[in-house]
Every structure is written in structure tokens, then in C-alpha cells.
Design a protein around this motif. Structure first.
Motif, PDB file in Angstrom:
ATOM      1  N   GLY B  97       0.785  -1.222   0.000  1.00 52.66           N
ATOM      2  CA  GLY B  97       0.000   0.000   0.000  1.00 52.66           C
ATOM      3  C   GLY B  97       0.816   1.270   0.000  1.00 52.66           C
ATOM      4  O   GLY B  97       0.276   2.360   0.185  1.00 52.66           O
ATOM      5  N   GLY B  98       2.111   1.131  -0.208  1.00 50.95           N
ATOM      6  CA  GLY B  98       2.996   2.289  -0.143  1.00 50.95           C
ATOM      7  C   GLY B  98       3.140   3.016  -1.463  1.00 50.95           C
ATOM      8  O   GLY B  98       2.541   2.651  -2.469  1.00 50.95           O
ATOM      9  N   LYS B  99       3.963   4.044  -1.443  1.00 52.09           N
ATOM     10  CA  LYS B  99       4.160   4.877  -2.626  1.00 52.09           C
ATOM     11  C   LYS B  99       4.801   4.061  -3.750  1.00 52.09           C
ATOM     12  O   LYS B  99       5.474   3.047  -3.509  1.00 52.09           O
ATOM     13  N   LEU B 100       4.592   4.518  -4.961  1.00 56.40           N
ATOM     14  CA  LEU B 100       5.266   3.944  -6.116  1.00 56.40           C
ATOM     15  C   LEU B 100       6.409   4.866  -6.517  1.00 56.40           C
ATOM     16  O   LEU B 100       6.269   6.086  -6.502  1.00 56.40           O
ATOM     17  N   ILE B 101       7.524   4.238  -6.872  1.00 52.33           N
ATOM     18  CA  ILE B 101       8.667   4.986  -7.391  1.00 52.33           C
ATOM     19  C   ILE B 101       8.769   4.652  -8.870  1.00 52.33           C
ATOM     20  O   ILE B 101       8.898   3.472  -9.236  1.00 52.33           O
ATOM     21  N   PHE B 102       8.705   5.693  -9.697  1.00 47.67           N
ATOM     22  CA  PHE B 102       8.598   5.508 -11.132  1.00 47.67           C
ATOM     23  C   PHE B 102       9.923   5.737 -11.830  1.00 47.67           C
ATOM     24  O   PHE B 102      10.746   6.554 -11.416  1.00 47.67           O
TER      25      PHE B 102
END
Lengths: 112, 112
Positions: B97-102
Motif C-alpha cells: 500500500g505504499g508509494k510507487l517509485i517511477f
């Protein structure tokens, strides 16, 4: 259609001004994420809310703030705007399953 | 510090052939990897994902391969179609459920 709604689609304003971007997540999604995409850049994580509470913070400027309301919609407030704040701002929502986030169409902010 | 990298800004392939998009990462704590597709004036659309406990995931014409020892993943599209022309983003997450790093994205052009 991802089910995530962002308004407005476009925003043109002047330096020093303040704007509010709005996001309505998919029905049932408790998490809302905000990302910024500047020219030719990938998406940069700004902030996450979960069920009204701030969950995580990324590279968000102090001039920026966000909140998530009891109906789960979220607002991103950008103040003392600078030319460099011109970007696409995306909102995403998630139920946390497999970390899949669903994105809105974005708000294009132009600071003149 | 760019934790997720897509080193090819663009890729051009012939219709019917295979498209291979590559992504490298540095953070060994990433446990989910996702590919998103983005058309102009739209938000990113989820395409396919893979958990770090797997090395391959397939969905129709799309297959994602994960090589953990090399910290590398790739997206294969077979056969490529003109409608696949878009910008493809690789993303990674280190927590449920954490942030995505793109990554920066790769623009795919499929020519008829």
C-alpha cells in the motif's frame, strides 16, 4: 475510465497565487496518493493519505499541503506558486491489493 | 538518487514483432513491480505487475520478467500493435500500500 476523478483538468495562474486541486478516489478506496510529473520526468510521489490520515510524505514542498476529507476525497493545496511548479499533478487511489494504484487523468497546472 | 531507471527514452518496433521494454532498480527492498501505460492527456493506466517472489507474470500479450539478482525487469509485448504506442512507465514499491517509485518512461512507437 479508472474511476478516479480529478478537477480541474487545466489550471492557469500567476506566480505567487494559491490553487486547490481536487481528487475523488474510486469507490471503496481508502488510500489517496498525489504525484507530480514535470516536463520529461517520471512521476514523483508527493504525499499519501489513508482514511483521512497522512500516511507518507515524499518530496513535497512546504508551500504544498494536502488533506483527505471524511468522504475520502482529497485536495492538494499549492501556495506561493512559482514558475517551476508548472507540471501535471496526478492523484491515484488504491485498496492496497498488490500495490496497484489507479490514476486520474491529472490536472495540468501552468504558472505564468 | 534514481532508484528506478528506464535507460531507453524511446523504442520503435514493427507491428507484429516483439517489443521489449527494460527497467533497472537499485533498492533490494522493493517487493512489487508494476508497469503502467500512458497516452497523452490521460493518466497512467495499470498494465501488469509482478511480486518479488516470482520471476515471470503473463497476461495476454504482455509478460513481465523479473531478474532479482540483476535487479532488472522487462516487459515483453507480443505481438505489438499500433494501439500499443504510448509511454510505458516501470514502477516499484517497497511496502504494502505504499508509494510507487517511477522510472522516467519509455516511449514506444509501433509502426504498421
Amino acid at each position: 475510465d479508472s474511476g478516479v476523478t480529478q478537477t480541474p483538468k487545466h489550471l492557469i495562474t500567476a506566480t505567487g497565487q494559491r490553487v486547490t486541486l481536487r481528487c475523488s478516489p474510486r469507490s471503496g478506496d481508502l488510500s489517496v496518493y498525489w504525484y507530480q510529473q514535470s516536463l520529461d520526468q517520471g512521476l514523483q510521489f508527493l504525499i499519501q493519505y489513508y482514511n483521512g490520515e497522512e500516511r507518507a510524505k515524499g518530496n513535497i514542498l512546504e508551500r504544498f499541503s494536502a488533506q483527505q476529507f471524511p468522504d475520502l476525497h482529497s485536495e492538494l493545496n499549492l501556495s506561493s506558486l512559482e514558475l517551476g511548479d508548472s507540471a501535471l499533478y496526478f492523484c491515484a487511489s488504491s485498496r492496497g491489493e498488490k500495490n496497484i494504484q489507479y490514476f486520474g487523468a491529472g490536472t495540468r497546472l501552468s504558472v505564468l | 538518487d534514481q532508484q528506478v531507471k528506464q535507460n531507453s527514452p524511446s523504442l520503435s518496433v514493427q507491428e507484429g514483432r516483439i517489443s521489449i521494454l527494460n527497467c533497472d532498480y537499485t533498492n533490494s527492498m522493493f517487493d512489487y513491480f508494476l508497469w503502467y501505460k500512458k497516452y497523452p492527456a490521460e493518466g497512467p493506466t495499470f498494465l501488469i505487475s509482478i511480486s518479488s517472489i516470482k520471476d515471470k507474470n503473463e497476461d495476454g500479450r504482455f509478460t513481465v520478467f523479473l531478474n532479482k539478482s540483476a535487479k532488472h525487469l522487462s516487459l515483453h509485448i507480443v505481438p505489438s500493435q499500433p494501439g500499443d504506442s504510448a509511454v510505458y512507465f516501470c514502477a516499484a514499491s517497497a511496502s504494502q500500500g505504499g508509494k510507487l517509485i517511477f522510472g522516467q518512461g519509455t516511449e514506444l512507437s509501433v509502426k504498421p
